[in-house]
Design a protein around this motif. Structure first.
Motif, PDB file in Angstrom:
ATOM      1  N   LYS A 260       0.850  -1.297  -0.036  1.00  0.00           N
ATOM      2  CA  LYS A 260      -0.064  -0.135  -0.119  1.00  0.00           C
ATOM      3  C   LYS A 260       0.727   1.340  -0.030  1.00  0.00           C
ATOM      4  CE  LYS A 260      -3.429  -2.779   2.339  1.00  0.00           C
ATOM      5  NZ  LYS A 260      -2.601  -4.054   2.201  1.00  0.00           N
ATOM      6  N   MET A 261       1.988   1.009  -0.589  1.00  0.00           N
ATOM      7  CA  MET A 261       2.694   2.165  -0.760  1.00  0.00           C
ATOM      8  C   MET A 261       2.278   3.194  -1.994  1.00  0.00           C
ATOM      9  SD  MET A 261       4.592   2.266   1.997  1.00  0.00           S
ATOM     10  CE  MET A 261       3.196   1.753   2.868  1.00  0.00           C
ATOM     11  N   PHE A 262       1.417   4.111  -1.752  1.00  0.00           N
ATOM     12  CA  PHE A 262       0.715   4.929  -2.722  1.00  0.00           C
ATOM     13  C   PHE A 262       0.765   6.247  -2.243  1.00  0.00           C
ATOM     14  CE2 PHE A 262      -2.802   6.674  -5.176  1.00  0.00           C
ATOM     15  CZ  PHE A 262      -2.296   6.475  -6.259  1.00  0.00           C
ATOM     16  N   VAL A 263       1.264   7.116  -3.116  1.00  0.00           N
ATOM     17  CA  VAL A 263       1.386   8.764  -2.674  1.00  0.00           C
ATOM     18  C   VAL A 263       0.127   9.118  -3.708  1.00  0.00           C
ATOM     19  CG1 VAL A 263       2.513  10.743  -2.300  1.00  0.00           C
ATOM     20  CG2 VAL A 263       3.805   8.531  -2.236  1.00  0.00           C
ATOM     21  N   ASN A 264       0.424   9.354  -4.847  1.00  0.00           N
ATOM     22  CA  ASN A 264      -0.672   9.679  -5.856  1.00  0.00           C
ATOM     23  C   ASN A 264      -0.095   9.198  -7.133  1.00  0.00           C
ATOM     24  OD1 ASN A 264       1.020  11.668  -7.226  1.00  0.00           O
ATOM     25  ND2 ASN A 264       0.730  13.075  -5.470  1.00  0.00           N
ATOM     26  N   ALA A 265      -1.005   9.260  -8.194  1.00  0.00           N
ATOM     27  CA  ALA A 265      -0.665   8.717  -9.496  1.00  0.00           C
ATOM     28  C   ALA A 265       0.555   8.951 -10.073  1.00  0.00           C
ATOM     29  CB  ALA A 265      -1.954   8.659 -10.307  1.00  0.00           C
ATOM     30  N   LYS A 266       0.994  10.079  -9.915  1.00  0.00           N
ATOM     31  CA  LYS A 266       1.921  11.037 -10.444  1.00  0.00           C
ATOM     32  C   LYS A 266       3.280  10.562  -9.893  1.00  0.00           C
ATOM     33  CE  LYS A 266       0.377  14.988 -12.757  1.00  0.00           C
ATOM     34  NZ  LYS A 266      -0.156  16.185 -12.284  1.00  0.00           N
ATOM     35  N   GLU A 267       3.394  10.323  -8.278  1.00  0.00           N
ATOM     36  CA  GLU A 267       4.337  10.092  -7.695  1.00  0.00           C
ATOM     37  C   GLU A 267       4.737   8.592  -7.482  1.00  0.00           C
ATOM     38  OE1 GLU A 267       5.306  12.482  -4.176  1.00  0.00           O
ATOM     39  OE2 GLU A 267       3.562  13.710  -4.737  1.00  0.00           O
ATOM     40  N   THR A 268       3.763   7.638  -7.860  1.00  0.00           N
ATOM     41  CA  THR A 268       3.867   6.300  -7.566  1.00  0.00           C
ATOM     42  C   THR A 268       4.271   5.359  -8.677  1.00  0.00           C
ATOM     43  OG1 THR A 268       2.162   6.880  -5.927  1.00  0.00           O
ATOM     44  CG2 THR A 268       2.577   4.469  -6.443  1.00  0.00           C
ATOM     45  N   PRO A 269       5.289   4.551  -8.544  1.00  0.00           N
ATOM     46  CA  PRO A 269       5.729   3.615  -9.768  1.00  0.00           C
ATOM     47  C   PRO A 269       4.564   2.912 -10.295  1.00  0.00           C
ATOM     48  CG  PRO A 269       7.207   3.234  -7.706  1.00  0.00           C
ATOM     49  CD  PRO A 269       6.043   4.137  -7.282  1.00  0.00           C
ATOM     50  N   GLU A 270       4.477   2.992 -11.502  1.00  0.00           N
ATOM     51  CA  GLU A 270       3.324   2.359 -12.365  1.00  0.00           C
ATOM     52  C   GLU A 270       3.545   0.884 -12.758  1.00  0.00           C
ATOM     53  OE1 GLU A 270      -0.052   3.894 -15.088  1.00  0.00           O
ATOM     54  OE2 GLU A 270       1.692   3.232 -15.862  1.00  0.00           O
ATOM     55  N   THR A 271       2.748  -0.097 -12.063  1.00  0.00           N
ATOM     56  CA  THR A 271       2.904  -1.452 -12.575  1.00  0.00           C
ATOM     57  C   THR A 271       1.559  -2.012 -12.936  1.00  0.00           C
ATOM     58  OG1 THR A 271       2.497  -2.208 -10.173  1.00  0.00           O
ATOM     59  CG2 THR A 271       4.680  -1.849 -11.206  1.00  0.00           C
ATOM     60  N   ARG A 272       1.160  -3.145 -13.281  1.00  0.00           N
ATOM     61  CA  ARG A 272      -0.082  -3.609 -13.579  1.00  0.00           C
ATOM     62  C   ARG A 272      -0.920  -3.613 -12.267  1.00  0.00           C
ATOM     63  NH1 ARG A 272      -2.422  -8.315 -12.487  1.00  0.00           N
ATOM     64  NH2 ARG A 272      -0.582  -9.502 -11.835  1.00  0.00           N
ATOM     65  N   LEU A 273      -0.119  -4.044 -11.290  1.00  0.00           N
ATOM     66  CA  LEU A 273      -0.610  -4.328  -9.711  1.00  0.00           C
ATOM     67  C   LEU A 273      -1.100  -2.928  -9.257  1.00  0.00           C
ATOM     68  CD1 LEU A 273       1.172  -7.234  -8.483  1.00  0.00           C
ATOM     69  CD2 LEU A 273      -1.273  -7.212  -9.052  1.00  0.00           C
ATOM     70  N   SER A 274      -0.180  -2.106  -9.538  1.00  0.00           N
ATOM     71  CA  SER A 274      -0.413  -0.858  -8.939  1.00  0.00           C
ATOM     72  C   SER A 274      -1.801   0.129  -9.455  1.00  0.00           C
ATOM     73  CB  SER A 274       0.627   0.275  -9.026  1.00  0.00           C
ATOM     74  OG  SER A 274       0.949   0.752 -10.239  1.00  0.00           O
ATOM     75  N   ARG A 275      -1.780  -0.464 -10.748  1.00  0.00           N
ATOM     76  CA  ARG A 275      -3.242   0.316 -11.456  1.00  0.00           C
ATOM     77  C   ARG A 275      -4.443  -0.377 -10.876  1.00  0.00           C
ATOM     78  NH1 ARG A 275       0.028   0.528 -15.952  1.00  0.00           N
ATOM     79  NH2 ARG A 275      -0.619  -1.883 -16.687  1.00  0.00           N
ATOM     80  N   SER A 276      -4.350  -1.884 -10.464  1.00  0.00           N
ATOM     81  CA  SER A 276      -5.308  -2.202  -9.806  1.00  0.00           C
ATOM     82  C   SER A 276      -5.590  -1.861  -8.373  1.00  0.00           C
ATOM     83  CB  SER A 276      -5.138  -3.886 -10.032  1.00  0.00           C
ATOM     84  OG  SER A 276      -5.576  -4.686  -9.059  1.00  0.00           O
ATOM     85  N   TYR A 277      -4.496  -1.659  -7.862  1.00  0.00           N
ATOM     86  CA  TYR A 277      -4.949  -0.999  -6.189  1.00  0.00           C
ATOM     87  C   TYR A 277      -5.293   0.271  -6.485  1.00  0.00           C
ATOM     88  CZ  TYR A 277      -2.983   1.287  -2.106  1.00  0.00           C
ATOM     89  OH  TYR A 277      -3.010   1.843  -0.816  1.00  0.00           O
ATOM     90  N   GLN A 278      -5.052   1.218  -7.599  1.00  0.00           N
ATOM     91  CA  GLN A 278      -5.604   2.356  -7.519  1.00  0.00           C
ATOM     92  C   GLN A 278      -7.290   2.122  -7.768  1.00  0.00           C
ATOM     93  OE1 GLN A 278      -4.115   5.610 -10.093  1.00  0.00           O
ATOM     94  NE2 GLN A 278      -2.303   4.512 -10.218  1.00  0.00           N
TER      95      GLN A 278
END
Ligand code: SGN
Ligand code: CA
Length: 550
Positions: A260-278
């Motif tokens: 759950k290490m998410f700051v905002n879409a711009k500042e967070t590394p993008e992966t398939r899973l991070s998109r799903s988390y968003q």
């Protein structure tokens, strides 16, 4: 493949090969009575990926689950409870049919569609005069059959403001946290009142990945440091399939999605899973999202300051390496985040189960209700360095199982006999006084539950209880990369065959000497006779259950 013919000349083990209880033959009793008295209601609570290590009546190291423990304290706790195939859809299909995967046809989540026209336990309960209801995770692709009422989560479902599919095929979104909503719907259904005995199936989404907590529990367990399992740094020597997975906390746990290490879409590394988390946290209302972010964003900023924003793009090897102190620290940090979030999700599960128990008590129904708490399988909480399940190793072969028993079933405390999720169907039918069809492969647990009321037949069944269980996992190639395998577990030994694709080998463990299954004894001098005996018993189990994979 090991050939059965070659085994015929070896001596048989002294223990009976098919020590297996047969269900007492029952004739459906029309008068609303079973052999033990009035027919009980059945409240079956099944959670997702909730493992016994995270339940205090099984393991006091990590969390407190007073309400789950209450079921065990007032009833029974099974210490050798196993699944037949450690994955959601397959496990649910085994539970519903009382048959192994190759018989019910739902062998894996990836390609399975459950054939709802087949015989199932809920349908047989209906036939015996029960009203049946299912609320929550279904995960069998086809629409549920055999339920007078149902409301299910689509696929895996969501933790926050989840969608539900209704009987007429329409979808709606309910506001709130999934564990509470499922409980509300289940209690509402009981509250409608029922003239017949009922069987209510409460299937929770919790505590499945990505372990998203109820907002009111978001700060729980943050002060706790969980002890690493002793086999956390397993090097998988001698166990080829174990070394080839994608379920290591070190190299495979996604920083955004899992921790759950998410700051905002711009500042967070993008992966398939991070998109799903968003998408998952995107379901929160702005106000709820603020509560969520108030807790996780400061942690995330701290994380990226320390470890760098590009962490997620490091090569896998660098992520899993524990050689440098920096990596060891990161590995430990990931483990603590995983454990804390999982523990939070278990906390609300425990509270909601407590609400069901309180409801039954308030309505005076507790004593005429079988309450079952179990999970679709166990899970790795860092053992072998892993999360997830699938393997026939102990943590994921096992599943928690506690029951509060209705009147007439006086057994209390611990039950040590080996039981499996294919036994639930015949058990419920037995308690309902309904006949158990001969093609059901599980056995009724009723003889184990009667205590003082056990008959001569029950005592004989207990004496001849099964001395081995059969397991078969099929989902490969697939997420987490666990190779296909089948095997046998006896009270002391385990023999597993990993097969297909790039692996074809056997593993043998002595669970008494090596409870963590770190030392594969297969092929070692001194184990020849044991190996032969286990091969033979495995073949016989495959014949008994009619599994064509031999
Ligand atoms: C999802 C999860 C996996 C999990 C399977 C099966 N990935 O695919 O981690 O093993 O479900 O779980 S996720 O990215 O979607 O979270 S099961 O319990 O339903 O069988
Ligand atoms: Ca599961």
């Amino acid at each position: 493949m090991y050939k059965v013919q070659s085994l015929l000349f070896f001596s048989l083990p002294t223990a009976p090969l098919f020590a297996q209880v047969t269900a007492p033959s029952l004739i459906g009793r029309a008068g609303g009575e079973s052999s033990q008295g009035p027919r009980p209601n059945i409240v079956y609570i099944m959670t997702d990926d909730h493992t016994a290590q995270m339940m205090s009546c099984y393991d006091t190291r990590f969390v407190e689950t007073p309400n789950l423990d209450r079921i065990a304290r007032d009833g029974v706790r099974f210490t050798h409870s196993y699944v037949a195939n450690s994955l959601s859809g397959p496990s649910r299909a085994c539970m519903l049919t009382g048959k192994h995967s190759h018989k019910n046809g739902f062998t894996n989540n990836e390609h399975g569609i459950f054939d709802g026209s087949q015989q199932t336990m809920p349908k047989l309960l209906q036939k015996a005069g029960y009203e049946t209801c299912l609320i929550g995770k279904w995960h069998l692709v086809s629409r549920p059959t055999g339920f007078d009422h149902w409301e299910i989560l689509p696929a895996q479902g969501d933790y926050y403001n989840p969608a539900f599919i209704h009987e007429d095929g329409t979808r709606g979104v309910d506001s709130g946290y999934v564990t509470r909503i499922i409980t509300d719907k289940a209690i509402d259904w009981m509250e409608q009142g029922h003239s017949k005995p009922f069987a209510l199936f409460i299937h929770h989404k919790a505590c499945h990945r990505a372990w998203l907590p109820a907002l009111e529990d978001i700060r729980l367990y943050e002060d706790k440091t969980f002890a690493l399992p002793t086999d956390f740094h397993d090097d998988y020597a001698t166990r080829e399939a174990a070394g080839k997975t994608e379920m290591e906390i070190g190299k495979d746990m996604d920083i955004v999605y899992d921790t759950k290490m998410f700051v905002n879409a711009k500042e967070t590394p993008e992966t398939r899973l991070s998109r799903s988390y968003q998408g998952m946290i995107g379901r929160l209302s702005p106000q709820e999202r603020k509560q969520y972010d108030d807790f996780y964003v400061p942690l995330s900023r701290e994380f990226y300051e320390k470890w760098g924003k590009d962490y997620n793009f490091l090569p896998k090897q660098a992520k899993s390496s524990v050689a440098g102190s920096r990596d060891a620290e990161l590995l430990e940090w990931k483990y603590q985040r995983y454990m804390r979030d999982y523990a939070k999700v278990v906390h609300s599960l425990d509270q909601e189960v407590g609400r069901v128990l309180d409801y039954l008590e308030k309505k005076g129904m507790l004593d005429n209700t079988l309450v079952v708490y179990t999970s679709d399988q166990g899970f790795y909480m860092g053992e072998h360095g892993w999360f997830d399940k699938r393997f026939m190793y102990e943590e994921s072969l096992s599943t928690p199982l506690v029951m509060r028993l209705p009147k007439g079933y006086e057994r209390r405390g611990v039950i040590d006999e080996m039981v499996q999720n294919i036994d639930y169907a015949p058990t419920f039918l037995d308690l309902a006084g309904a006949p158990i069809p001969a093609d059901i492969q599980g056995v009724s647990l009723a003889p184990l539950l009667k205590g003082k009321a056990a008959t001569k037949e029950d005592k004989a069944a207990i004496k001849n209880w099964r001395d081995a269980i059969y397991y078969h996992y099929y989902e490969f190639p697939a997420e987490h990369d666990v190779r296909r395998h089948y095997g046998i577990r006896t009270d002391r030994y385990k023999l597993i065959h990993f097969y297909g694709h790039d692996v074809n080998n056997w593993e043998l463990f002595d669970l008494k000497k090596d409870p963590h299954e770190l030392h594969n004894l297969y092929g070692l001098p001194g184990y020849e006779q044991l190996q032969r005996q286990l091969h033979h018993r495995l073949e016989l189990l495959q014949i008994q259950y009619d599994d064509p994979q031999r």
